[in-house]
Write an enzyme that holds these catalytic residues in place. Structure first.
Site, PDB file in Angstrom:
ATOM      1  N   CYS A  60       8.070  10.077  13.729  1.00  0.00           N
ATOM      2  CA  CYS A  60       7.501  10.901  12.645  1.00  0.00           C
ATOM      3  C   CYS A  60       6.317  11.751  13.100  1.00  0.00           C
ATOM      4  O   CYS A  60       5.824  12.583  12.341  1.00  0.00           O
ATOM      5  CB  CYS A  60       7.101  10.025  11.470  1.00  0.00           C
ATOM      6  SG  CYS A  60       8.532   9.419  10.575  1.00  0.00           S
TER       7      CYS A  60
ATOM      8  N   ASN B 224      11.056  11.322   2.857  1.00  0.00           N
ATOM      9  CA  ASN B 224      10.505  11.422   4.210  1.00  0.00           C
ATOM     10  C   ASN B 224      11.524  12.129   5.101  1.00  0.00           C
ATOM     11  O   ASN B 224      12.580  11.577   5.406  1.00  0.00           O
ATOM     12  CB  ASN B 224      10.215  10.010   4.731  1.00  0.00           C
ATOM     13  CG  ASN B 224       9.627  10.005   6.136  1.00  0.00           C
ATOM     14  OD1 ASN B 224       9.632  11.018   6.839  1.00  0.00           O
ATOM     15  ND2 ASN B 224       9.127   8.859   6.562  1.00  0.00           N
TER      16      ASN B 224
ATOM     17  N   HIS C 129       1.782  13.840   6.691  1.00  0.00           N
ATOM     18  CA  HIS C 129       3.193  13.443   6.789  1.00  0.00           C
ATOM     19  C   HIS C 129       3.611  12.763   5.485  1.00  0.00           C
ATOM     20  O   HIS C 129       2.917  11.871   4.988  1.00  0.00           O
ATOM     21  CB  HIS C 129       3.342  12.486   7.979  1.00  0.00           C
ATOM     22  CG  HIS C 129       4.702  11.885   8.082  1.00  0.00           C
ATOM     23  ND1 HIS C 129       5.851  12.639   8.090  1.00  0.00           N
ATOM     24  CD2 HIS C 129       5.100  10.586   8.171  1.00  0.00           C
ATOM     25  CE1 HIS C 129       6.891  11.839   8.188  1.00  0.00           C
ATOM     26  NE2 HIS C 129       6.472  10.588   8.233  1.00  0.00           N
TER      27      HIS C 129
HETATM   28  O1  UT7 Z   1       7.421   7.800   8.416  1.00  0.00           O
HETATM   29  C1  UT7 Z   1       7.161   6.735   9.291  1.00  0.00           C
HETATM   30  C2  UT7 Z   1       6.129   5.837   8.762  1.00  0.00           C
HETATM   31  N1  UT7 Z   1       6.624   5.071   7.653  1.00  0.00           N
HETATM   32  C3  UT7 Z   1       5.826   4.772   6.649  1.00  0.00           C
HETATM   33  O2  UT7 Z   1       4.704   5.196   6.616  1.00  0.00           O
HETATM   34  C4  UT7 Z   1       6.388   3.865   5.581  1.00  0.00           C
HETATM   35  C5  UT7 Z   1       5.391   2.794   5.250  1.00  0.00           C
HETATM   36  N2  UT7 Z   1       5.873   1.808   4.295  1.00  0.00           N
HETATM   37  C6  UT7 Z   1       6.158   2.092   2.995  1.00  0.00           C
HETATM   38  O3  UT7 Z   1       6.143   3.225   2.572  1.00  0.00           O
HETATM   39  C7  UT7 Z   1       6.417   0.930   2.075  1.00  0.00           C
HETATM   40  O4  UT7 Z   1       6.106  -0.259   2.739  1.00  0.00           O
HETATM   41  C8  UT7 Z   1       7.871   0.856   1.536  1.00  0.00           C
HETATM   42  C9  UT7 Z   1       8.127   1.981   0.557  1.00  0.00           C
HETATM   43  C10 UT7 Z   1       8.858   0.908   2.671  1.00  0.00           C
HETATM   44  C11 UT7 Z   1       8.068  -0.460   0.772  1.00  0.00           C
HETATM   45  O5  UT7 Z   1       7.107  -0.579  -0.259  1.00  0.00           O
HETATM   46  P1  UT7 Z   1       6.194  -1.887  -0.405  1.00  0.00           P
HETATM   47  O6  UT7 Z   1       5.372  -1.694  -1.603  1.00  0.00           O
HETATM   48  O7  UT7 Z   1       5.484  -2.083   0.904  1.00  0.00           O
HETATM   49  O8  UT7 Z   1       7.265  -3.012  -0.676  1.00  0.00           O
HETATM   50  P2  UT7 Z   1       7.553  -4.329   0.177  1.00  0.00           P
HETATM   51  O9  UT7 Z   1       8.353  -4.015   1.380  1.00  0.00           O
HETATM   52  O10 UT7 Z   1       6.275  -5.095   0.329  1.00  0.00           O
HETATM   53  O11 UT7 Z   1       8.462  -5.096  -0.842  1.00  0.00           O
HETATM   54  C12 UT7 Z   1       7.989  -5.534  -2.137  1.00  0.00           C
HETATM   55  C13 UT7 Z   1       9.165  -6.087  -2.923  1.00  0.00           C
HETATM   56  C14 UT7 Z   1      10.017  -7.066  -2.115  1.00  0.00           C
HETATM   57  O12 UT7 Z   1      10.452  -8.069  -2.990  1.00  0.00           O
HETATM   58  P3  UT7 Z   1       9.715  -9.515  -3.024  1.00  0.00           P
HETATM   59  O13 UT7 Z   1       9.792 -10.034  -1.620  1.00  0.00           O
HETATM   60  O14 UT7 Z   1       8.306  -9.214  -3.445  1.00  0.00           O
HETATM   61  O15 UT7 Z   1      10.513 -10.260  -4.020  1.00  0.00           O
HETATM   62  C15 UT7 Z   1      11.197  -6.253  -1.687  1.00  0.00           C
HETATM   63  O16 UT7 Z   1      12.363  -7.012  -1.480  1.00  0.00           O
HETATM   64  O17 UT7 Z   1      10.038  -5.036  -3.298  1.00  0.00           O
HETATM   65  C16 UT7 Z   1      11.375  -5.338  -2.878  1.00  0.00           C
HETATM   66  N3  UT7 Z   1      12.026  -4.068  -2.534  1.00  0.00           N
HETATM   67  C17 UT7 Z   1      12.671  -3.322  -3.427  1.00  0.00           C
HETATM   68  N4  UT7 Z   1      12.884  -3.462  -4.739  1.00  0.00           N
HETATM   69  C18 UT7 Z   1      13.577  -2.513  -5.383  1.00  0.00           C
HETATM   70  C19 UT7 Z   1      12.075  -3.448  -1.319  1.00  0.00           C
HETATM   71  N5  UT7 Z   1      12.761  -2.297  -1.422  1.00  0.00           N
HETATM   72  C20 UT7 Z   1      13.138  -2.198  -2.720  1.00  0.00           C
HETATM   73  C21 UT7 Z   1      13.860  -1.227  -3.437  1.00  0.00           C
HETATM   74  N6  UT7 Z   1      14.040  -1.424  -4.764  1.00  0.00           N
HETATM   75  N7  UT7 Z   1      14.346  -0.111  -2.868  1.00  0.00           N
END
Ligand code: UT7
Length: 332
Positions: A116, A286, A256
């Site tokens: 990225c 993204n 970004h």
């Molecule tokens: O471009 C390169 C650099 N990349 C980035 O900068 C991305 C950085 N990361 C992010 O943007 C975020 O971490 C994500 C958008 C990928 C995920 O968001 P988050 O708030 O960090 O969620 P998480 O991974 O901590 O997951 C929270 C909960 C989990 O459930 P439990 O374990 O709390 O029960 C996941 O299983 O949300 C669940 N979850 C979803 N729920 C509904 C993960 N993806 C989804 C989804 N829909 N699509």
């Protein structure tokens, strides 16, 4: 003669027609429009459909859009850089094919690949060729067909990424406008948290790697998120400090577009108003190497000659950085 600075003098873009909405994603994986919107800020993203179309398909169209708008003769372009994390193919440069297709037959070309951060690093590279005094027209295109490496049954990644391309032209500027300073960094420890495990030289493709889904993007979102927030803020603050820039001295933040919460946090950290933080993640998701040039395209009419812009990105590797640039033209 004064020092030559490398200014952006034109922009262009290409967006595939197909719009993949959150509502459609709800039918594909266990997710909701509300979750996606509140956690990422994304409403929809574009997907490049059609057999045999790779990143060059979009790069060519973004470049042609720039050439048409700016009336630049492609034969005058001396260097074409394609910033991408999804080149058309291994070994054959995507930039070489792109340059030939747009008629930039006098240019030499190369791809610049750094996840990225590809476009941010390529801005620095493009500027160096101009600053050397030897090159007058460097075309930089960011293009990524992220859908080629996304598993559309994995809700953790398929909701985030989109396909698109954006282009900018770098030319010498004698009034001092253009790239002013940069802080670029990497940390290889980050590779465990964001990668496509197979398909490269370390783990070449086999039936096994395909079966295991190792050609798809893997991301430990939470870890990447934490690093993105702190690293982008650090480099942004560093670049302001060493250029004696206060928040009043900055017109725009072009970050970004990976997650709206990361972008807003970076803007807040340096005390910018919401209206100064460029944002279009809701429309495209993204798009990896295309996020920064797409911002410039979408905000081109609002950016004024002399405006200061801080660019920042964070991505796989880990790789990240910030660039301070002053804008060189007003849009007619
Ligand atoms: O471009 C390169 C650099 N990349 C980035 O900068 C991305 C950085 N990361 C992010 O943007 C975020 O971490 C994500 C958008 C990928 C995920 O968001 P988050 O708030 O960090 O969620 P998480 O991974 O901590 O997951 C929270 C909960 C989990 O459930 P439990 O374990 O709390 O029960 C996941 O299983 O949300 C669940 N979850 C979803 N729920 C509904 C993960 N993806 C989804 C989804 N829909 N699509």
């Amino acid at each position: 003669m004064g020092q030559i600075s490398a200014a952006i003098t034109a922009v262009g873009k290409y967006l595939p027609d197909y719009v993949l909405t959150n509502t459609e994603l709800e039918t594909m994986v266990d997710t909701t429009d509300e979750w996606i919107l509140t956690r990422t800020g994304i409403k929809e993203r574009r997907i490049l459909k059609g057999k045999g179309r790779g990143s060059s398909y979009m790069a060519i169209r973004a470049a042609k859009d720039l050439l048409k708008k700016s009336n630049v003769d492609p034969k005058e372009i001396e260097l074409v850089i394609v910033a991408t994390a999804t080149p058309d193919m291994q070994a054959a440069s995507t930039a070489a094919y792109t340059a030939t297709e747009i008629g930039a037959t006098n240019a030499f070309t190369f791809d610049l690949i750094s996840a990225c951060s590809s476009f941010l690093y390529a801005m620095s590279t493009a500027a160096k060729y101009i600053e050397s005094g030897r090159y007058k027209k460097v075309l930089l295109i960011g293009s990524d067909k992220n859908s080629s490496m996304i598993d559309y049954t994995d809700r953790a990644t398929c909701i985030i990424f989109g396909d698109a391309a954006g282009a900018v032209l770098f030319e010498p500027n004698s009034e001092g406008f253009g790239l002013q300073d940069e802080v670029l960094q990497t940390d290889g420890a980050g590779r465990a948290f964001l990668q496509v495990p197979a398909g490269g030289s370390q783990l070449p493709p086999t039936m096994e790697t395909v079966k295991k889904g190792q050609h798809f993007v893997y991301q430990d979102g939470r870890t990447v998120f934490k690093h993105a927030v702190s690293r982008m803020a650090e480099v942004t603050e560093k670049i302001l400090e060493r250029n004696n820039l206060s928040k009043e001295g900055i017109n725009w933040l072009a970050a970004h577009q990976a997650n709206k919460r990361i972008i807003v946090a970076t803007g807040n950290r340096i005390g910018l108003k919401e209206s100064q933080v460029m944002l279009n993640i809701e429309k495209y998701g993204n798009t990896t190497s295309a996020t920064l040039p797409l911002l410039l395209n979408d905000y081109e009419k609002e950016i004024k000659k002399g405006d200061t812009i801080i660019f920042t990105a964070f991505g796989g590797g880990f790789s990240w950085g910030a660039i301070y640039l002053t804008w060189a033209y007003n849009t007619k």
